[in-house]
Every structure is written in C-alpha cells, then in structure tokens.
Enzyme design. Structure first.
Site, PDB file in Angstrom:
ATOM      1  N   THR A   7      38.950  -8.051   8.569  1.00 19.44           N
ATOM      2  CA  THR A   7      38.064  -9.206   8.694  1.00 19.44           C
ATOM      3  C   THR A   7      38.720 -10.236   9.584  1.00 19.44           C
ATOM      4  O   THR A   7      39.936 -10.400   9.550  1.00 19.44           O
ATOM      5  CB  THR A   7      37.709  -9.827   7.339  1.00 19.44           C
ATOM      6  OG1 THR A   7      36.902 -11.000   7.573  1.00 19.44           O
ATOM      7  CG2 THR A   7      38.939 -10.246   6.535  1.00 19.44           C
ATOM      8  N   ARG A   8      37.882 -10.934  10.378  1.00 18.96           N
ATOM      9  CA  ARG A   8      38.386 -12.018  11.211  1.00 18.96           C
ATOM     10  C   ARG A   8      38.020 -13.364  10.595  1.00 18.96           C
ATOM     11  O   ARG A   8      38.198 -14.404  11.216  1.00 18.96           O
ATOM     12  CB  ARG A   8      37.817 -11.892  12.636  1.00 18.96           C
ATOM     13  CG  ARG A   8      38.261 -10.580  13.288  1.00 18.96           C
ATOM     14  CD  ARG A   8      37.704 -10.384  14.692  1.00 18.96           C
ATOM     15  NE  ARG A   8      37.695  -8.964  15.041  1.00 18.96           N
ATOM     16  CZ  ARG A   8      38.744  -8.303  15.542  1.00 18.96           C
ATOM     17  NH1 ARG A   8      39.865  -8.923  15.773  1.00 18.96           N
ATOM     18  NH2 ARG A   8      38.648  -7.007  15.801  1.00 18.96           N
ATOM     19  N   ASP A  69      30.955  -6.960   4.425  1.00 22.72           N
ATOM     20  CA  ASP A  69      29.864  -7.676   5.075  1.00 22.72           C
ATOM     21  C   ASP A  69      29.108  -8.388   3.970  1.00 22.72           C
ATOM     22  O   ASP A  69      28.765  -7.792   2.951  1.00 22.72           O
ATOM     23  CB  ASP A  69      28.937  -6.746   5.851  1.00 22.72           C
ATOM     24  CG  ASP A  69      28.116  -7.540   6.858  1.00 22.72           C
ATOM     25  OD1 ASP A  69      28.709  -8.108   7.799  1.00 22.72           O
ATOM     26  OD2 ASP A  69      26.887  -7.634   6.696  1.00 22.72           O
ATOM     27  N   SER A  70      28.907  -9.674   4.175  1.00 21.56           N
ATOM     28  CA  SER A  70      28.380 -10.468   3.071  1.00 21.56           C
ATOM     29  C   SER A  70      27.505 -11.577   3.604  1.00 21.56           C
ATOM     30  O   SER A  70      27.456 -11.826   4.811  1.00 21.56           O
ATOM     31  CB  SER A  70      29.543 -11.039   2.247  1.00 21.56           C
ATOM     32  OG  SER A  70      30.493 -11.638   3.096  1.00 21.56           O
ATOM     33  N   GLY A 153      32.255 -21.221   4.061  1.00 25.98           N
ATOM     34  CA  GLY A 153      30.847 -20.921   4.322  1.00 25.98           C
ATOM     35  C   GLY A 153      29.885 -21.784   3.509  1.00 25.98           C
ATOM     36  O   GLY A 153      29.975 -23.018   3.509  1.00 25.98           O
ATOM     37  N   ARG A 181      31.995 -10.958  -3.999  1.00 22.50           N
ATOM     38  CA  ARG A 181      33.146 -10.243  -3.417  1.00 22.50           C
ATOM     39  C   ARG A 181      34.054  -9.704  -4.522  1.00 22.50           C
ATOM     40  O   ARG A 181      34.574  -8.594  -4.426  1.00 22.50           O
ATOM     41  CB  ARG A 181      33.904 -11.201  -2.481  1.00 22.50           C
ATOM     42  CG  ARG A 181      35.025 -10.559  -1.674  1.00 22.50           C
ATOM     43  CD  ARG A 181      35.451 -11.428  -0.506  1.00 22.50           C
ATOM     44  NE  ARG A 181      34.356 -11.600   0.433  1.00 22.50           N
ATOM     45  CZ  ARG A 181      33.614 -12.720   0.528  1.00 22.50           C
ATOM     46  NH1 ARG A 181      33.896 -13.782  -0.205  1.00 22.50           N
ATOM     47  NH2 ARG A 181      32.605 -12.773   1.363  1.00 22.50           N
TER      48      ARG A 181
HETATM   49  P1  ITT Z   1      34.095 -10.521   9.480  1.00 19.85           P
HETATM   50  O1  ITT Z   1      32.863  -9.789   9.941  1.00 19.85           O
HETATM   51  O2  ITT Z   1      35.198 -10.514  10.488  1.00 19.85           O
HETATM   52  O3  ITT Z   1      34.556 -10.067   8.129  1.00 19.85           O
HETATM   53  P2  ITT Z   1      32.256 -12.743   9.290  1.00 19.85           P
HETATM   54  O4  ITT Z   1      32.377 -14.182   8.920  1.00 19.85           O
HETATM   55  O5  ITT Z   1      31.556 -12.423  10.589  1.00 19.85           O
HETATM   56  O6  ITT Z   1      33.716 -12.084   9.277  1.00 19.85           O
HETATM   57  P3  ITT Z   1      30.039 -11.622   7.827  1.00 19.85           P
HETATM   58  O7  ITT Z   1      29.311 -11.175   9.041  1.00 19.85           O
HETATM   59  O8  ITT Z   1      30.092 -10.719   6.640  1.00 19.85           O
HETATM   60  O9  ITT Z   1      31.563 -11.979   8.128  1.00 19.85           O
HETATM   61  O10 ITT Z   1      29.398 -13.015   7.420  1.00 19.85           O
HETATM   62  C1  ITT Z   1      29.622 -13.577   6.194  1.00 19.85           C
HETATM   63  C2  ITT Z   1      29.038 -14.976   6.177  1.00 19.85           C
HETATM   64  O11 ITT Z   1      28.336 -15.149   4.941  1.00 19.85           O
HETATM   65  C3  ITT Z   1      30.157 -16.012   6.188  1.00 19.85           C
HETATM   66  O12 ITT Z   1      30.400 -16.461   7.509  1.00 19.85           O
HETATM   67  C4  ITT Z   1      29.602 -17.090   5.284  1.00 19.85           C
HETATM   68  O13 ITT Z   1      28.794 -17.936   6.026  1.00 19.85           O
HETATM   69  C5  ITT Z   1      28.724 -16.319   4.297  1.00 19.85           C
HETATM   70  N1  ITT Z   1      29.494 -15.974   3.073  1.00 19.85           N
HETATM   71  C6  ITT Z   1      29.891 -14.722   2.679  1.00 19.85           C
HETATM   72  N2  ITT Z   1      30.604 -14.781   1.554  1.00 19.85           N
HETATM   73  C7  ITT Z   1      30.686 -16.081   1.220  1.00 19.85           C
HETATM   74  C8  ITT Z   1      31.324 -16.780   0.189  1.00 19.85           C
HETATM   75  O14 ITT Z   1      32.072 -16.159  -0.718  1.00 19.85           O
HETATM   76  N3  ITT Z   1      31.203 -18.105   0.165  1.00 19.85           N
HETATM   77  C9  ITT Z   1      30.491 -18.755   1.108  1.00 19.85           C
HETATM   78  N4  ITT Z   1      29.876 -18.182   2.132  1.00 19.85           N
HETATM   79  C10 ITT Z   1      29.964 -16.849   2.214  1.00 19.85           C
END
Ligand code: ITT
Length: 196
Positions: A7-8, A69-70, A153, A181
């Site tokens: 993850t980045r 992915d979340s 986030g 998560r």
């Molecule tokens: P990687 O793909 O590199 O893992 P990313 O930030 O692009 O990083 P995602 O595409 O899975 O990852 O996007 C996840 C987004 O969803 C993240 O940027 C937050 O805005 C939101 N998110 C996910 N989990 C969260 C959490 O536990 N608390 C708050 N926001 C969350």
C-alpha cells in the site's frame, strides 16, 4: 517468512503493520523493496482492486503480497464513493477535499438517511500460486461536523454503530478491534499462517 504489504497509503500502512505485528509473518513495506510502477485501480469491486494490487506486487517483487482495497459506502449515495473513495474529489489521496465534497453532497440528506459502511477487501497473493481474498465491513453513519485526529481519510465523519465518537476519536486499538480492516485482516491471518 516475509510478506510484502503493498500500500502507498500511510494511514493504511500503519494500521496493517500494527495488526500484523504479532502475526506469523515478517512485514515488509513498499519502502523496503525496489520501486515498481503503480498500476491504475480500474476494478469495479474492492475485491478486484485488492487482487490486482497484490498480484502486481507479488509479480514485481517475488514475495507473498497483501493488498487492501477499501472505501466508504454511503446509503444515500447508493454505495458511493465506494471504490472511488480515494479520488472522490478528483485528486487521488486528497483526504480533506474528499471529505468536504462528500459532506457537501449530503447537506440536504436527513439524519435518518446518513447510514454508511466502511468496506475492506484484503488480498493475499503468493507469486505463481495461491490467491485469497477476504472481506470486512464496519457499519455506522456520517456526521456533518468532522471530529477527531486519529485514523485517516473519512474517519472524522464516520460514527460506528453503538458509538457516539467518530472513528477518528477512537484509540488505535479500539479502531482495529472493530474496523472493516481489522475484520478482514483477522480473516487473513490463518492464510498467512499457512505460508509459514
Ligand atoms: P493503496 O491503494 O496504495 O493501498 P489508496 O489510498 O489508494 O492506497 P484505496 O484505493 O483502497 O487505497 O482507497 C481507500 C480510501 O478509502 C482511502 O483513501 C480513504 O479515503 C478511504 N478509507 C479506507 N479505509 C479507511 C479508514 O479506515 N478510515 C478512513 N477512510 C478510509
């Protein structure tokens, strides 16, 4: 056994490292391995995107790789921002702009329709081998005023079911115990144990 956590996102990485700290494998981050290109996230589902990220990492680095992915699925927005959560306001990873845009979109939605859930798909891919995807969900509601400084986030505007505090006001341990998560990672641990 070393496992690459691909993850980045710094907020995610901190949580994943914490949850895997006492686990069966040694965690390696992207900062510890040679750089490889970041493929665009084009999947329609969390599972597809998680698998794609884990596959890319496993292929590039040759280590078993975990990716998450979340996102946040808001009932009044038919499950959006969903897989677009990280780039909802147009720029990938701009948490503050994403959160502000979402609150603006929900301004006229009555309190009783502010239901939402955080969703996580976590994938484990072994180079040239096994692929596993697990899921976790955390239901709650959106509040109009951001509160708290923990997490990342959308945490400052998400109040989990049974709570008055936002997820940004929970301790790291409280968040891990209940979060999307945390649930997904606990389901992944037996699969990581199988690698050792
Ligand atoms: P990687 O793909 O590199 O893992 P990313 O930030 O692009 O990083 P995602 O595409 O899975 O990852 O996007 C996840 C987004 O969803 C993240 O940027 C937050 O805005 C939101 N998110 C996910 N989990 C969260 C959490 O536990 N608390 C708050 N926001 C969350």
């Amino acid at each position: 056994m070393k496992v690459l956590v691909a993850t980045r996102n710094a907020g995610k990485l901190a949580e994943l490292r914490r949850m895997l700290a006492d686990g069966p494998v040694e965690v390696v981050g992207l900062a510890d391995v040679p750089e490889f290109p970041d493929a665009p996230e084009t999947g329609a589902t969390f599972a597809e995107n998680a698998l794609a990220k884990a596959r890319d990492a496993a292929t590039a680095i040759g280590l078993p790789s975990v990716a998450d992915d979340s996102g946040l699925a808001v009932d009044a927005l038919n499950g959006m921002p969903g897989v677009l959560s990280a780039r909802w306001a147009g720029r990938h990873g701009d948490d503050e702009a994403n959160l502000k845009l979402l609150l603006g979109q929900l301004a006229d939605v009555p309190d009783e329709r502010m239901g939402a859930a955080f969703v996580c798909a976590a994938a484990l891919v072994v180079p040239g081998g096994l692929e596993t995807v697990v899921h976790g969900e955390w239901t709650g509601r959106i509040v109009r005023e951001p509160r708290g400084s923990g997490g990342f986030g959308y945490d400052p505007i998400f109040v989990p079911d049974g709570e008055q505090r936002t997820s940004a006001e929970l301790s790291p341990q409280e968040k891990d115990a209940a979060s999307h998560r945390g649930r997904a990672l606990r389901a992944l641990i037996p699969h990581l144990r199988d690698l050792t």
